[in-house]
Design a protein around this motif. Structure first.
Motif, PDB file in Angstrom:
ATOM      1  N   LEU A  91      13.287  -3.963   1.016  1.00 14.36           N
ATOM      2  CA  LEU A  91      13.104  -3.062   2.065  1.00 14.36           C
ATOM      3  C   LEU A  91      12.762  -1.727   1.788  1.00 14.36           C
ATOM      4  N   GLU A  92      13.156  -1.213   0.805  1.00 16.70           N
ATOM      5  CA  GLU A  92      12.504   0.204   0.377  1.00 16.70           C
ATOM      6  C   GLU A  92      10.945   0.152   0.428  1.00 16.70           C
ATOM      7  N   LEU A  93      10.434  -0.943  -0.330  1.00 15.61           N
ATOM      8  CA  LEU A  93       9.013  -0.921  -0.350  1.00 15.61           C
ATOM      9  C   LEU A  93       8.230  -1.278   0.955  1.00 15.61           C
ATOM     10  N   LEU A  94       9.075  -1.929   2.056  1.00 18.41           N
ATOM     11  CA  LEU A  94       8.517  -1.905   3.449  1.00 18.41           C
ATOM     12  C   LEU A  94       8.312  -0.734   3.956  1.00 18.41           C
ATOM     13  N   ARG A  95       8.871   0.543   3.629  1.00 18.02           N
ATOM     14  CA  ARG A  95       8.651   1.838   4.035  1.00 18.02           C
ATOM     15  C   ARG A  95       7.130   2.379   3.910  1.00 18.02           C
ATOM     16  N   LEU A  96       6.571   1.732   2.627  1.00 17.55           N
ATOM     17  CA  LEU A  96       5.142   2.025   2.277  1.00 17.55           C
ATOM     18  C   LEU A  96       4.272   1.354   3.161  1.00 17.55           C
ATOM     19  N   ILE A  97       4.535   0.428   3.942  1.00 12.36           N
ATOM     20  CA  ILE A  97       3.610  -0.452   4.773  1.00 12.36           C
ATOM     21  C   ILE A  97       2.830   0.469   5.690  1.00 12.36           C
ATOM     22  N   PRO A  98       3.403   1.154   6.632  1.00 15.98           N
ATOM     23  CA  PRO A  98       2.700   1.882   7.560  1.00 15.98           C
ATOM     24  C   PRO A  98       1.523   2.699   6.767  1.00 15.98           C
ATOM     25  N   PHE A  99       1.881   3.292   5.864  1.00 13.65           N
ATOM     26  CA  PHE A  99       0.957   4.465   5.266  1.00 13.65           C
ATOM     27  C   PHE A  99      -0.113   3.770   4.343  1.00 13.65           C
ATOM     28  N   GLY A 100       0.437   2.350   3.868  1.00 17.99           N
ATOM     29  CA  GLY A 100      -0.753   1.751   3.138  1.00 17.99           C
ATOM     30  C   GLY A 100      -1.804   1.053   4.151  1.00 17.99           C
ATOM     31  N   VAL A 101      -1.374   0.939   5.321  1.00 19.37           N
ATOM     32  CA  VAL A 101      -2.129   0.335   6.273  1.00 19.37           C
ATOM     33  C   VAL A 101      -3.245   1.382   6.866  1.00 19.37           C
ATOM     34  N   VAL A 102      -2.780   2.785   7.033  1.00 19.04           N
ATOM     35  CA  VAL A 102      -3.485   3.818   7.456  1.00 19.04           C
ATOM     36  C   VAL A 102      -4.435   3.944   6.401  1.00 19.04           C
ATOM     37  N   THR A 103      -4.032   4.064   5.058  1.00 22.52           N
ATOM     38  CA  THR A 103      -4.831   4.125   3.854  1.00 22.52           C
ATOM     39  C   THR A 103      -5.993   3.041   3.858  1.00 22.52           C
ATOM     40  N   LEU A 104      -5.776   1.901   4.226  1.00 23.43           N
ATOM     41  CA  LEU A 104      -6.912   1.032   4.228  1.00 23.43           C
ATOM     42  C   LEU A 104      -7.666   1.109   5.379  1.00 23.43           C
ATOM     43  N   PHE A 105      -7.452   1.579   6.374  1.00 24.74           N
ATOM     44  CA  PHE A 105      -8.104   1.769   7.493  1.00 24.74           C
ATOM     45  C   PHE A 105      -9.153   3.029   7.172  1.00 24.74           C
ATOM     46  N   TYR A 106      -8.598   3.966   6.437  1.00 23.12           N
ATOM     47  CA  TYR A 106      -9.159   5.137   6.118  1.00 23.12           C
ATOM     48  C   TYR A 106     -10.422   4.721   5.088  1.00 23.12           C
ATOM     49  N   ALA A 107     -10.017   3.805   4.325  1.00 26.45           N
ATOM     50  CA  ALA A 107     -10.701   3.411   3.255  1.00 26.45           C
ATOM     51  C   ALA A 107     -12.158   2.428   3.742  1.00 26.45           C
ATOM     52  N   PHE A 108     -11.368   1.132   4.477  1.00 28.13           N
ATOM     53  CA  PHE A 108     -12.496   0.295   5.125  1.00 28.13           C
ATOM     54  C   PHE A 108     -13.418   0.737   6.334  1.00 28.13           C
ATOM     55  N   SER A 109     -14.480   0.455   6.685  1.00 31.69           N
ATOM     56  CA  SER A 109     -15.268   0.556   7.595  1.00 31.69           C
ATOM     57  C   SER A 109     -15.170  -0.334   8.468  1.00 31.69           C
ATOM     58  N   PHE A 110     -14.036  -0.456   9.343  1.00 36.43           N
ATOM     59  CA  PHE A 110     -13.676  -1.398  10.187  1.00 36.43           C
ATOM     60  C   PHE A 110     -14.279  -1.428  11.640  1.00 36.43           C
TER      61      PHE A 110
END
Length: 270
Positions: free
Chosen positions: A101-120
């Motif tokens: 459950l603690e690691l789940l807190r990182l998911i929203p910020f990880g998703v934003v980072t991926l959208f920042y990195a990937f040209s979607f």
């Protein structure tokens, strides 16, 4: 002396410096809220190192976009690959120190980072990531930095949300000198705040954000850590105001990026 110059250059340009800066912000957060953040600081430092290289790699090799540090990346390719493998494995090992459950807190910020990195985004046949939306790049960086530093280790509350805003405004101001430095490099590629607002207005915005972040700190914590934060914000304000489109090599990449490290040193020695 040459070997020290090479080591210093590698320390700065390999993203070790920024990773330690993130680690220091986590430690400061732990001090303010009186919680042990040893493993959190290590995990976020390792993750930052890998994430920054992932973004650089994707923009260069997948999307063919130029980066200011491409020459450096070519020169020390093997060392950088080894360090990324070590950081990635370190991150995996540290994952097991936390509850699911603690690691789940990182998911929203990880998703934003991926959208920042990937040209979607596909606009007129060209692919873009979130960083190419005019004026948004710097706020994405600040949102992710502040978000993982605050909400990975702390429960959501009014105090933690206000601290998140304080830290987000601080990181925006911290990042502005980089966008000012890259003004001529970005002008035909990314509509950063200095390009959208102009350099002078960007400095004014950064000054306002630093003032607001200082006020938020006092409202949120009173005098607990207030003078330390105020001192660091004054240093950052001066450095922001002296930022130019033509800077010395290490003005932003070492001195500006080292402000969180300075902040941490002030906190632990005062």
């Amino acid at each position: 002396m040459k070997i020290f110059k090479i080591l210093f250059q590698f320390y700065v340009f390999s993203n070790l410096h920024v990773s330690i800066a993130v680690c220091c912000l986590v430690q400061i957060t732990g001090t303010l809220f009186k919680v042990d953040v040893f493993y959190e600081s290590l995990l976020l430092a390792f993750s930052t190192f890998v994430a920054y290289h992932l973004i650089r790699y994707l923009n260069r090799f997948k999307y063919g976009k130029v980066h200011l540090l491409d020459r450096f990346s070519n020169q020390y390719k093997r060392a950088i690959v080894v360090m990324n493998v070590v950081a990635f494995l370190g991150s995996i090992i540290l994952f097991f120190q936390f509850k699911f459950l603690e690691l789940l807190r990182l998911i929203p910020f990880g998703v934003v980072t991926l959208f920042y990195a990937f040209s979607f985004l596909n606009i007129h046949g060209e692919r873009y990531s979130l960083r190419y939306i005019p004026g948004l790049k710097i706020f994405i960086i600040a949102f992710v930095w502040a978000g993982v530093v605050v909400f990975f280790m702390l429960d959501f509350s009014k105090q933690t949300f206000l601290y998140f805003l304080e830290l987000m405004f601080f990181v925006v101001a911290l990042t502005l000198p980089f966008d000012i430095r890259d003004y001529n490099f970005d002008i035909d590629k990314i509509k950063t705040l200095p390009i959208v607002l102009g350099v002078k207005n960007t400095k004014f915005l950064g000054s306002i954000l630093l003032f607001v972040s200082t006020a938020l700190h006092f409202y949120n914590f009173g005098y607990h850590g207030f003078w330390e934060f105020t001192c660091v914000n004054i240093v950052l304000l001066i450095m922001l105001l002296f930022s130019r489109t033509k800077q010395s090599t290490y003005y932003a990449s070492f001195w500006i990026e080292g402000v969180p490290i300075l902040y941490y040193l002030i906190v632990i020695y005062t």
